[in-house]
Motif scaffolding. Sequence first.
Motif, short mmCIF file in Angstrom:
data_model
loop_
_atom_site.label_atom_id
_atom_site.label_comp_id
_atom_site.label_asym_id
_atom_site.label_seq_id
_atom_site.Cartn_x
_atom_site.Cartn_y
_atom_site.Cartn_z
N LEU A 1 -11.65 12.67 24.03
CA LEU A 1 -10.51 13.57 24.25
C LEU A 1 -9.19 12.79 24.28
N ARG A 2 -9.23 11.62 24.87
CA ARG A 2 -8.03 10.77 24.92
C ARG A 2 -7.58 10.41 23.51
N ARG A 3 -8.53 10.02 22.67
CA ARG A 3 -8.17 9.64 21.30
C ARG A 3 -7.65 10.84 20.53
N GLU A 4 -8.27 12.01 20.73
CA GLU A 4 -7.79 13.21 20.06
C GLU A 4 -6.35 13.53 20.44
N ALA A 5 -6.03 13.38 21.74
CA ALA A 5 -4.67 13.66 22.20
C ALA A 5 -3.68 12.69 21.57
#
Length: 288
Positions: A250-254
Amino acid sequence: MRPIPAQLSGRPFTLAEAEQLGLTRRMLSGDRFVRVRRGVYRCSDTPPTLRLQVQAALLVLPPGTAASHTTALALGGLTIGRHDELHFSGQGRPEHDIEGVVLHRRRVRLNTVLVDGVPALGPLRTFVDAATVLSMRDLLAVGDWLVFHEHVDVLDLRSYAIASHLDGVRKARRVAPIVRERVASVYESYVRWDLHAAGLPEPEVNVDILDDHGTWLARGDLVYRQWRILVEYDGWQHERDAQQRQRDHLRREALEAAGWRVIVITVEDMRRPGTVVSRVRQAIRQAA
């Protein structure tokens, strides 16, 4: 069976000390004792740690000798460079060659500190000394590590390198200016050196990344804010639990949704540093 004197437990001791306490050479050759080096023993239930190996060497080295170079670093928690030699510095000369020990003879008396209870040279001197046995890539990792763990101040490190006239100081003077605060791992230092040696711009180290509205997205290892490129070392990608992997995802997607490119460096990548440099260079060219 004669009991082992309590004062010999948990540390190395000399043959002479053992004999004074009533132990014979024959007893020392039994399975309750282990010969650490010539004339020095330990109890078999005493772990052969680095600290014990250093203490054992100091028992047969001249008085006033102290751990130095990479051995002083290892005592403090940073293992780097060759592992088959222990380094010491002092004024005296040993009575005979000591296997696995390198003694650097000094003309003047040295100022020492206690590291894990063992006399060692201080961190500023150790940084310059380490330059004689390490590559500049490893030396940058040493400098970053010393600063991150607050053993030295980064400005003091640079000043010491400039003012010193010791062996290794030329290499230390080349590396000290690029030592940085907040570098959390040796591998981050290695990537930084590889990028520097390739002539690429210097990234910011361990800084917060915000989106266009000022919302916090992540804390990045090596950040090219101008081009929105984040370079991260990930040494645990196969050992995280499902919940942690989901947070990472999720961090990378953000970050990617906010226009950031994330370049993940793994242990395998570190074996081919040229490919890491190529990936970063290509990302910068594309972003520019």
